[in-house]
Design an enzyme around this catalytic site. Sequence first.
Site: not given
Ligand code: GLC
Length: 537
Positions: A207, A270
């Site tokens: 994440d 991500e």
């Molecule tokens: C990432 C996740 C998202 C979350 C954010 C904070 O972007 O995909 O769903 O709200 O991180 O953890």
Amino acid sequence: MTDIDLKAQRHWWDGSLIYHIYIRSFKDGNGDGLGDIIGAHEMLPYLNWLGVGGIWLSPSMPSPDRDWGYDVADYKGVHPSIGTMEELERFISTAAELGIHVLLDLVPNHTSDQHAWFIESKGNPKSKYRDYYVWAKGKGPNQPPNNWIDATGSSAWTFDEASGEYYLHNFLKSQPDLNWWNPQIHREMDEIVQFWFAKGVAGFRIDVAHGLYKDKDLRDDPIAPPEDTVNERFNLIEKYSKNQPEVHDVYRRWRNLAESYSPPRLLLGETWVDGLEGLAKFYGKNDELQMAFNFLFTFSKFDASSLRKSIAETLRHLPEGSTPVWTASNHDISRFPTRWAKGDAKKIRVALTILATLPGTLVIYYGDELGFGDEAVPPKMMRDEMTAGIPGTRFERDSARLPMSWNSSANRGFSDGDSAPWLPYRANDYQDVASQMANRNSILHYARELFALRKTAYDFRREHFALLESPPDVLYYRTGRSYVASNLSDATIIAHCDPNSIVLHSLDNTSWEVQSDTIQLAGWESVISTQELRFTF
Ligand code: GLC
């Protein structure tokens, strides 16, 4: 071209299909209205039938659920509302028996404010935990340390009366950011990573992988140029609040760790970056993340020239021998059947064809295989604190998180009980799994055929992929032994080839016209052929 050995796969994920289970919305096995691990376990045969090689399980760790698991209160546990450690272990081992690898979601950028580290950090400023988080003095009375904005559009800093300092939260107030300048955080997180690897998880989706480090001097983020719609966040570009180069050392270290296991574990990041150079850096010299999400592709316009350019540029930038990853929907953004295809089944099939035939790995979001689009959730039923009713937010994320429709019964086969689902059910449009399984011409069957062909007829390797010349509205390429042409326009396009060489086409047979050496590519139709297609243009 010379024969290609499709079996020369280096790792399970190369060319694989990874299925993103948003656990709270996938299948409720205990009847409380919230999806859980035993529910997902029940559905493993479905995923196996679909041809899935990996699962990305959305957050599974204990959490107060202000951000549905993305606010972790304990990195080494399982959230009681979705199951137990035994259930998770059983899920991983049953999946493994089916050849399916399970990735967990690791959230290293921030914790919940209910995490023991933060409770100590805030309550006891003299403790070693103070420096686990980013604390700073304000610029002056009632002035936060800088202009950084959190994910709700408010200041990313919250004042703590007791200590007279602010703490940083790039997402919700209840999600304090960890301080990655502190070596102790590295030690803690390395241990967590190893804890899960030892339990047999196949790897992690990481994440906010680009975000761990913040500018040491806490400089203001710059104002976004008006044309930058992908990176703009509440009018700022996250130049200093995230995206610091020091993060790459972390991934080099984790890559070594991941490769010290047999089989090697996967790190899938991500990565919201401002360009493909930035994305490529997360692959490093093939010594950092094995895959990094390419949101520049995800947000490409859905036309042939934009997609062609995005694909070509992606392949040009990523290091040789690395694996691109293609995705078009997830739990944070609008689903592609809405965003790209505007709900048009023909366009959804074209999008699936393209996604399934690009070289590298495909990650689909639960429901993509059914063509599920976004569905507005009535304001009173919204659950997402980060986006529900917040002005300036790009997308109300609940619309992409509705419970999976497994059949057309009142509870859509989602829940085994009568409790209200945590988010409302989708409209009953008979596009559920059971209805589509019963219809040979459904999107689901088409998606499954595409996924099956991936295993035999395409090639994940970039060196066997080539974009080919075609009329402007056609996206046409060779991948391994196959040729894929997609018509992204309403006009019929004529192509020459032996009609018997077509192995799959996206429209059902009624509209399919063939003549000796000519095929008609109808508006918004894709074909896959074992022979080259020749276009006149
Ligand atoms: C990432 C996740 C998202 C979350 C954010 C904070 O972007 O995909 O769903 O709200 O991180 O953890």
